[in-house]
Design a protein around this motif. Structure first.
Motif, PDB file in Angstrom:
ATOM      1  N   GLY A  61       0.788  -1.222   0.000  1.00 27.53           N
ATOM      2  CA  GLY A  61       0.000   0.000   0.000  1.00 27.53           C
ATOM      3  C   GLY A  61       0.822   1.274   0.000  1.00 27.53           C
ATOM      4  N   LEU A  62       2.125   1.200  -0.216  1.00 24.05           N
ATOM      5  CA  LEU A  62       2.987   2.359  -0.400  1.00 24.05           C
ATOM      6  C   LEU A  62       3.054   3.286   0.797  1.00 24.05           C
ATOM      7  CD1 LEU A  62       1.847   3.514  -3.932  1.00 24.05           C
ATOM      8  CD2 LEU A  62       4.048   2.545  -3.396  1.00 24.05           C
ATOM      9  N   LYS A  75      -3.507   2.578   3.147  1.00 23.77           N
ATOM     10  CA  LYS A  75      -4.535   3.594   3.193  1.00 23.77           C
ATOM     11  C   LYS A  75      -4.229   4.542   2.035  1.00 23.77           C
ATOM     12  CE  LYS A  75      -1.688   5.173   6.977  1.00 23.77           C
ATOM     13  NZ  LYS A  75      -0.632   4.222   6.984  1.00 23.77           N
ATOM     14  N   GLN A  89      -5.744   1.176  -3.420  1.00 22.39           N
ATOM     15  CA  GLN A  89      -4.713   1.679  -2.504  1.00 22.39           C
ATOM     16  C   GLN A  89      -3.841   0.552  -1.966  1.00 22.39           C
ATOM     17  OE1 GLN A  89      -7.819   1.180  -1.971  1.00 22.39           O
ATOM     18  NE2 GLN A  89      -8.466   1.282   0.142  1.00 22.39           N
ATOM     19  N   GLY A  90      -3.973  -0.650  -2.548  1.00 21.68           N
ATOM     20  CA  GLY A  90      -3.143  -1.765  -2.085  1.00 21.68           C
ATOM     21  C   GLY A  90      -3.846  -2.561  -1.016  1.00 21.68           C
ATOM     22  N   VAL A 118      -2.814   7.299  -0.006  1.00 23.42           N
ATOM     23  CA  VAL A 118      -1.673   8.186   0.198  1.00 23.42           C
ATOM     24  C   VAL A 118      -1.457   9.083  -0.995  1.00 23.42           C
ATOM     25  CG1 VAL A 118      -0.308   6.895   1.840  1.00 23.42           C
ATOM     26  CG2 VAL A 118      -0.202   6.284  -0.562  1.00 23.42           C
TER      27      VAL A 118
END
Lengths: 244, 293, 321
Positions: free
Chosen positions: B238-239, B290, B285-286, B292
């Motif tokens: 989710g980066l 969350k 969002q992965g 980002v």
């Protein structure tokens, strides 16, 4: 270090974004221990002025000296090291960091680290609410708490002068009062301050002198106790139209 | 599935996961701090493995392995710093920094990969293991080197966490990633912390390369596959954070091992990509992230 | 649209005539081969410019569309016995179909996710090609692909005379289509979307649909070029999906300047000759990729609008028009 009479002396400062200037040669000064208000319509250069002093943006010309030392060519970090601290408008701070972590981090420069303990005690006494929420992350704070933390962060940097950009933006009257008291408290320690503010009543209660900023220049200087009344200030804001 | 088979799959999954966690955390560190993706990250692994081989292998300088590791890590740290200075820094104020640095670091990757091929040739090389021999782990025999990887990964990542959480510079790095302007205003030298971040990330890539270089064969394209896996992991994660990335790395390593066991080594990578695309369709969002940026 | 007979159109027409005359001047098979390769790359690079430059989609899977064209054409021609001319068209269609698949997640995602998904997609295709070696030849590659003929004329004869014209024709048609697309209302809408997505959306431009269309159009030309690539070379290897191929084509787009279509075409010609020229020297075969990498970095750092921006102003503006 020799005590200069002027904390901040700005002459003919020009700065802006990309290729156009927002500040067209601004000059003003803040004496040691003096509290100065800066007001005027939005978009006329108040925030740009603070950004240019703290090197968030690079000035295009003019001179700035702090405590007698020219600082126009000093880096952002150098400005903080010298104790000229800019508390920006609506600071999001560091969303995933906790309050205590943020305050400890803010004492980043060598000088600030030496004063960390004293400054932390002072900040927590000034804003007891921050002490209550010490493990809370910045992103979960309310607007008022975030503003308190923002000023607290500024104080942790071991300031010798504070520049506050709209400290009461978007706050309720009750919170404004609370903040005003805190800021006045900081001022009683003899800390020179430059406060940008839209709320005239708020700023009048806090400062010794005010500058009216218009189109990137200082249009007028108002001394405390001089006979400028509220209506006149409103006219400055809204121009002739409101006066007629 | 027998217990034996299960333990074999599990152990090979943990080995994969450990390598992925190390490589992806370096990528993630640079992403969360600078907001860019370093496509040369895998190539730094390759460079470190070759440098260590040159210094320590009998066909090279034939020195002690420790010297090889030290020189290799120093070398990739220097390379990481050069990448930041030369091809990332010029674009810090650019609106399209993300897109441009994808291209410049891709170019750096090709540069290192093809440069390695010119210097070391296309022939396979293998590093001596740091620890020789074999050990038994969860009822499966693996090389001691693989056991070392399994043990070192959480250790190194734990150290990285402690550093970021408690040290002054580590907190500064997090602050710069979350709000560079606010960081500037408390006296943090943003540009210096960017260099430190790149150096740290490169050191992680280098160590991973050296560890993996005695398990797999080193070729000029040695780092390409781990890079692609690391990219997928950061999307899965989710980066948002280093923590999410590491969890995703362990999940993906295990998943891959099980997929290889059940559907074979040929289809497993494809399945992982298909899964990735499906997940992104449902959760853009992965998996763990969350929203980002 | 009426054809304006201004200096610009005349210049373009002159260039086409020069292109048509080249084989009469250049008799050497190898030089003609370089021209053919350059035309193929020009189609791939300029079609990438449509999605990357004009639409601003961070699409790094474009070379995979080219590769899908290569394999779709090669496999249908070789295994199903489809006529190679039709197989080439099928290559374009297959790439467009793949683009629809990629677009499913991509139209809903932003920035870095698009980069990562499109990269992941190209790796997926690579993995499939390598793993299904019984059909694709795996890492060994696809060999003995049937080639095109016309009325019994074998294109290999006369020093690749025929291939030259097919490649040149394909490039001219592709570039004309791409320019037309870029300057149509559709082209304006995707540029608006690139420059200010919120504004474009508020003006009623269907963002997701436009993105999908861009990817499908640009993939078609890349796939078509891939199809020609394989019937011309008669072999294919998974190397077409590699980071090296991506960086080679990307360097053409960047050096030529994005959002120009013509720029990547010119850069493809120049870079193909330079890099293939280097490949002839012993030991420099890999060095040419290093050169390409350095060229990419230099252009991005010093001339972000491509080499065209280094030309005198009047020229630069025309190229960027």
């Amino acid at each position: 270090m020799s005590e200069a009479a002027l904390a901040l002396d700005i002459r003919d400062l020009r700065a802006g974004y990309d290729s156009y200037d927002v500040l067209h040669g601004m000059s003003l000064h803040v004496a040691n221990g003096e509290r100065i208000g800066l007001f005027g319509p939005n978009g006329h250069g108040k925030t740009t002025l603070l950004n240019a002093i703290s090197k968030v943006i690079r000035p295009n010309g003019g001179s700035v000296s702090f405590m007698g030392e020219p600082i126009a060519a000093v880096s952002a970090r150098g400005i903080v090291e010298r104790g000229l601290i800019h508390v920006p408008q609506a600071n999001r701070l560091f969303p995933d960091m906790e309050i205590m972590e943020t305050l400890e981090l803010a004492a980043f420069t060598r000088r600030a680290r030496a004063e960390r303990k004293t400054n932390l005690d002072y900040v927590l006494k000034l804003f007891p609410r921050l002490a209550e929420r010490r493990r809370q992350q910045c992103k979960t704070l309310s607007g008022g708490e975030r503003q308190m933390l923002s000023i607290g962060v500024g104080l942790m940097c071991a300031p010798r002068m504070l520049m506050l950009d709209e400290p009461t933006l978007g706050l309720s009257p009750k919170l404004k009062e609370e903040l005003a008291a805190a800021i006045a408290g900081i001022g009683t320690r003899g800390m020179p301050m430059l406060i940008v503010e839209q709320d005239i009543a708020f700023v009048l209660s806090l400062v010794d002198r005010m500058y009216f900023v218009d189109h990137g220049e200082i249009a007028r200087e108002i001394h405390r106790g001089s006979d400028v009344d509220h209506q006149e200030i409103m006219d400055m804001y809204f121009g002739e139209r409101a006066a007629s | 599935m027998t217990l034996d088979a299960l333990s074999t799959v599990l152990v090979s999954g943990i080995v994969l996961a450990s390598v992925y966690a190390l490589i992806a955390s370096g990528l993630s560190l640079v992403w969360t701090t600078l907001g860019i993706f370093n496509f040369a990250h895998g190539a730094l692994m390759t460079l470190a493995a070759y440098l260590a081989w040159t210094v320590s292998d009998a066909a090279g300088l034939g020195l002690w392995l420790g010297a090889g590791i030290a020189i290799a890590v120093a070398g990739v740290v220097a390379a990481g710093v050069l990448i930041e200075r030369l091809i990332v820094r010029p674009f810090y104020d650019h609106r399209d920094i993300l897109l441009i640095t994808v291209m410049t670091t891709l170019a750096a990757m090709i540069f290192i990969e093809k440069g390695s091929q010119l210097i070391w040739g296309a022939r396979l090389k293998q590093l001596r293991p740091v620890v020789p021999g074999q050990v038994n782990f969860l009822g499966t025999t693996i090389s001691a080197q693989e056991a070392l990887i399994i043990a070192l990964a959480p250790l190194l990542l734990g150290l990285l966490f402690l550093f970021l959480r408690n040290s002054r510079i580590g907190r500064g790095i997090r602050a710069v990633g979350q709000n560079p302007n606010a960081a500037k205003l408390i006296g943090i030298d943003v540009s210096r912390l960017f260099i430190i971040t790149f150096a740290l990330s490169a050191a992680l890539a280098g160590l991973t390369g050296i560890l993996l270089g005695s398990v797999r064969m080193v070729t000029p394209a040695f780092g390409a596959e781990p890079l692609v896996k690391a990219l997928i992991i950061v999307i899965f994660g989710g980066l948002g954070s280093l923590g999410g990335t590491i969890v995703a790395a362990y999940l993906l390593g295990l998943l891959e091992a099980f997929l290889i066991f059940f559907i074979g080594i040929y289809w497993a990578p494809s399945m992982i990509f298909v899964l990735l695309i499906l997940i992104l369709l449902v959760r853009p969002q992965g998996l763990l992230g969350k929203v980002v940026r | 649209m009426p054809v304006k007979l201004d200096a610009r159109s005349l210049g373009l027409a002159a260039l086409v005539v020069v292109g048509l005359l080249v084989p009469f001047v250049v008799q050497d098979t190898y030089v003609r081969h370089l021209f053919i390769m350059a035309f193929i790359y020009a189609v791939v690079a300029s079609s990438w410019d449509l999605s990357l430059g004009y639409a601003g989609i961070f699409n790094f899977g474009h070379v995979a569309f080219f590769g899908i064209g290569v394999y779709a054409t090669g496999l249908t021609a070789k295994l199903l016995g489809l006529d190679p001319w039709l197989a080439m068209m099928f290559g374009g269609v297959a790439a467009s179909a793949a683009a629809v698949l990629v677009a499913l997640p991509v139209v809903r995602l932003q920035g870095v996710y698009v980069v990562l998904v499109t990269f992941a997609f190209s790796q997926l295709v690579l993995q499939v090609v390598i793993s299904q070696s019984a059909v694709t030849g795996g890492t060994q590659g696809l060999i003995r692909v049937p080639t095109i003929e016309l009325f019994g004329y074998n294109f290999l004869r006369d020093f690749k005379f025929g291939y030259y014209y097919v490649a040149f024709g394909m490039m001219v048609v592709a570039v004309a289509c791409l320019r037309w697309l870029a300057r149509s209302d559709f082209g304006l809408s995707i540029m608006a979307m690139r420059d200010n997505e919120d504004y474009a959306a508020s003006r009623g431009i269907p963002i997701a649909l436009q993105r999908l269309k861009v990817l499908v159009f640009s993939a078609f030309f890349a796939g078509l070029a891939g199809g020609f690539f394989v019937v011309y070379l008669r072999v294919a290897s998974p190397e077409v999906f590699s980071f090296s191929t991506t960086s080679l084509i990307l360097s053409m787009v960047l050096v030529g300047g994005t959002s120009t279509i013509y720029g990547p075409v010119i850069a493809a010609l120049v870079l193909t000759f330079v890099s293939e020229g280097l490949a002839n020297f012993e030991g420099l075969a890999e060095g040419r990729f290093i050169l390409v990498a350095v060229a990419m970095i230099v252009v991005l750092v010093f001339l972000p609008k491509g080499l065209a921006s280094a030309l005198p102003k009047r020229w630069g503006q025309r190229a960027a028009e």
